[in-house]
Motif scaffolding. Structure first.
Motif, short mmCIF file in Angstrom:
data_model
loop_
_atom_site.label_atom_id
_atom_site.label_comp_id
_atom_site.label_asym_id
_atom_site.label_seq_id
_atom_site.Cartn_x
_atom_site.Cartn_y
_atom_site.Cartn_z
N HIS A 47 -0.53 6.85 -4.95
CA HIS A 47 0.34 7.46 -3.95
C HIS A 47 0.01 6.94 -2.55
CE1 HIS A 47 2.31 10.45 -1.42
NE2 HIS A 47 3.12 10.64 -2.45
N ARG A 48 -1.27 6.82 -2.21
CA ARG A 48 -1.65 6.27 -0.90
C ARG A 48 -1.13 4.84 -0.74
NH1 ARG A 48 -6.37 8.86 -2.15
NH2 ARG A 48 -7.39 6.93 -2.82
N LEU A 49 -1.29 4.05 -1.79
CA LEU A 49 -0.81 2.67 -1.75
C LEU A 49 0.70 2.64 -1.58
CD1 LEU A 49 -1.40 -0.38 -2.16
CD2 LEU A 49 -1.06 0.01 -4.60
N ALA A 50 1.41 3.44 -2.35
CA ALA A 50 2.87 3.47 -2.27
C ALA A 50 3.34 3.96 -0.91
CB ALA A 50 3.45 4.34 -3.37
N ALA A 51 2.72 5.01 -0.39
CA ALA A 51 3.12 5.56 0.91
C ALA A 51 2.91 4.54 2.01
CB ALA A 51 2.34 6.83 1.22
N SER A 52 1.87 3.73 1.90
CA SER A 52 1.62 2.73 2.94
C SER A 52 2.61 1.57 2.86
CB SER A 52 0.20 2.20 2.84
OG SER A 52 0.05 1.36 1.71
N MET A 53 3.15 1.32 1.68
CA MET A 53 4.05 0.19 1.52
C MET A 53 5.53 0.57 1.62
SD MET A 53 2.17 -2.29 -1.19
CE MET A 53 3.27 -3.65 -0.82
N ALA A 58 9.41 7.82 0.02
CA ALA A 58 9.74 7.15 -1.24
C ALA A 58 8.53 7.04 -2.18
CB ALA A 58 10.28 5.75 -0.96
N ALA A 59 7.36 7.44 -1.69
CA ALA A 59 6.13 7.24 -2.48
C ALA A 59 6.14 8.00 -3.79
CB ALA A 59 4.92 7.63 -1.64
N ASP A 60 6.65 9.23 -3.80
CA ASP A 60 6.65 10.01 -5.04
C ASP A 60 7.45 9.33 -6.14
OD1 ASP A 60 5.09 11.97 -3.87
OD2 ASP A 60 6.77 13.28 -3.40
N CYS A 95 6.40 -1.04 -5.84
CA CYS A 95 6.65 -0.97 -4.39
C CYS A 95 7.62 -2.07 -3.97
CB CYS A 95 5.34 -1.10 -3.61
SG CYS A 95 4.27 0.35 -3.72
N THR A 96 7.42 -3.25 -4.51
CA THR A 96 8.31 -4.38 -4.18
C THR A 96 9.73 -4.08 -4.63
OG1 THR A 96 6.47 -5.94 -4.35
CG2 THR A 96 8.70 -6.85 -4.53
N ARG A 97 9.89 -3.54 -5.83
CA ARG A 97 11.23 -3.17 -6.31
C ARG A 97 11.86 -2.10 -5.41
NH1 ARG A 97 8.61 -3.32 -11.19
NH2 ARG A 97 8.49 -1.05 -11.30
N ALA A 98 11.07 -1.12 -5.00
CA ALA A 98 11.59 -0.06 -4.13
C ALA A 98 12.01 -0.61 -2.78
CB ALA A 98 10.55 1.04 -3.96
N LEU A 99 11.24 -1.53 -2.24
CA LEU A 99 11.60 -2.12 -0.95
C LEU A 99 12.87 -2.96 -1.07
CD1 LEU A 99 8.08 -3.13 0.38
CD2 LEU A 99 9.61 -1.39 1.34
N ARG A 144 0.63 -8.47 3.84
CA ARG A 144 0.79 -7.02 3.77
C ARG A 144 0.20 -6.48 2.46
NH1 ARG A 144 6.11 -6.60 4.80
NH2 ARG A 144 6.67 -6.85 2.62
N GLU A 145 0.47 -7.17 1.37
CA GLU A 145 -0.03 -6.76 0.07
C GLU A 145 -1.55 -6.79 0.03
OE1 GLU A 145 0.35 -9.38 -3.63
OE2 GLU A 145 1.99 -7.94 -3.88
N ALA A 146 -2.15 -7.89 0.46
CA ALA A 146 -3.61 -8.02 0.43
C ALA A 146 -4.27 -7.01 1.36
CB ALA A 146 -4.01 -9.45 0.83
N LEU A 147 -3.73 -6.85 2.54
CA LEU A 147 -4.30 -5.91 3.50
C LEU A 147 -4.18 -4.46 3.01
CD1 LEU A 147 -5.69 -5.99 6.24
CD2 LEU A 147 -3.48 -5.78 7.32
N THR A 148 -3.07 -4.12 2.41
CA THR A 148 -2.87 -2.78 1.88
C THR A 148 -3.84 -2.51 0.73
OG1 THR A 148 -0.55 -2.79 2.53
CG2 THR A 148 -1.19 -1.20 0.87
N LEU A 149 -4.01 -3.47 -0.14
CA LEU A 149 -4.95 -3.30 -1.25
C LEU A 149 -6.38 -3.12 -0.75
CD1 LEU A 149 -3.55 -5.87 -3.82
CD2 LEU A 149 -3.58 -3.38 -4.05
#
Length: 193
Positions: A47-53, A58-60, A95-99, A144-149
């Motif tokens: 959820h934290r990862l999704a909320a940040s991206m 949309a995270a839920d 996350c990529t699909r949602a974006l 963005r992906e690497a930094l978020t991870l």
């Protein structure tokens, strides 16, 4: 090489949290309680990862998509990577699909939960999160992906390399460049990083 034997089924569901991910994955193939233990263990980080991206709004939905995908793919999970690495890859893909599905919804416009304790501080934190979300969106997707991870999911560099399929040096470079770009963006926005 043969697969490790399935652990003995715990006498009670209360013992499930004591099992490691590998044991829970093997048990989840035959019992939903083990899958539920995996979800309980990993859902907050996903959820934290999704909320940040994709933003908190949309995270839920992303988390739900992630665990549906995990449930469907669990029997085919070969264990060549750790469960956490596999899970993070699925989360990044979701996350990529949602974006892509909703590119017109800016991350910084998602409503923040209200805190009854200190409305002024809550507003400041929401504003800072919105600016950080906007700053993250200015980065190239790989950075963005690497930094978020690294910063949100808390993965180490080797785990990020495994999740993204990039070389370790490339991961370090993406994170360093992403941090520098964020620092510049935030400084221009009047925020001292």
């Amino acid at each position: 090489m043969s697969e490790p034997p399935l652990p003995a089924w715990p006498a009670s569901a209360a013992a499930l949290p004591d099992l490691d991910d590998a044991a829970l994955v093997r048990l989840a193939a035959r019992d939903e309680r083990a899958f539920e233990a995996l979800v309980t263990r990993h859902a907050p980080a996903v959820h934290r990862l999704a909320a940040s991206m994709v933003g908190p709004g949309a995270a839920d939905d992303v988390v739900q998509d992630v665990f549906i995908s995990v449930h469907r793919g669990l029997r085919g999970f070969r264990g060549e990577a750790s469960f956490s690495t596999w899970l993070h890859r699925i989360a990044l893909n979701a996350c990529t699909r949602a974006l892509r599905a909703r590119p017109s919804v800016p991350l910084d416009e998602a409503p923040e939960p209200h805190s009854p304790h200190d409305p002024a501080r809550t507003g400041e934190q929401a504003q800072l999160r919105a600016r950080l979300a906007a700053a993250l969106q200015t980065l190239p997707p790989e950075q963005r992906e690497a930094l978020t991870l690294r910063e949100i999911a808390g993965l180490d560099y080797a785990e990020i390399a495994s999740v993204t399929g990039a070389e370790l040096g490339t991961v370090k470079s993406r994170i360093n460049r992403g941090r520098a770009a964020l620092r510049t963006w935030l400084t221009r926005a009047g925020i001292t990083p």
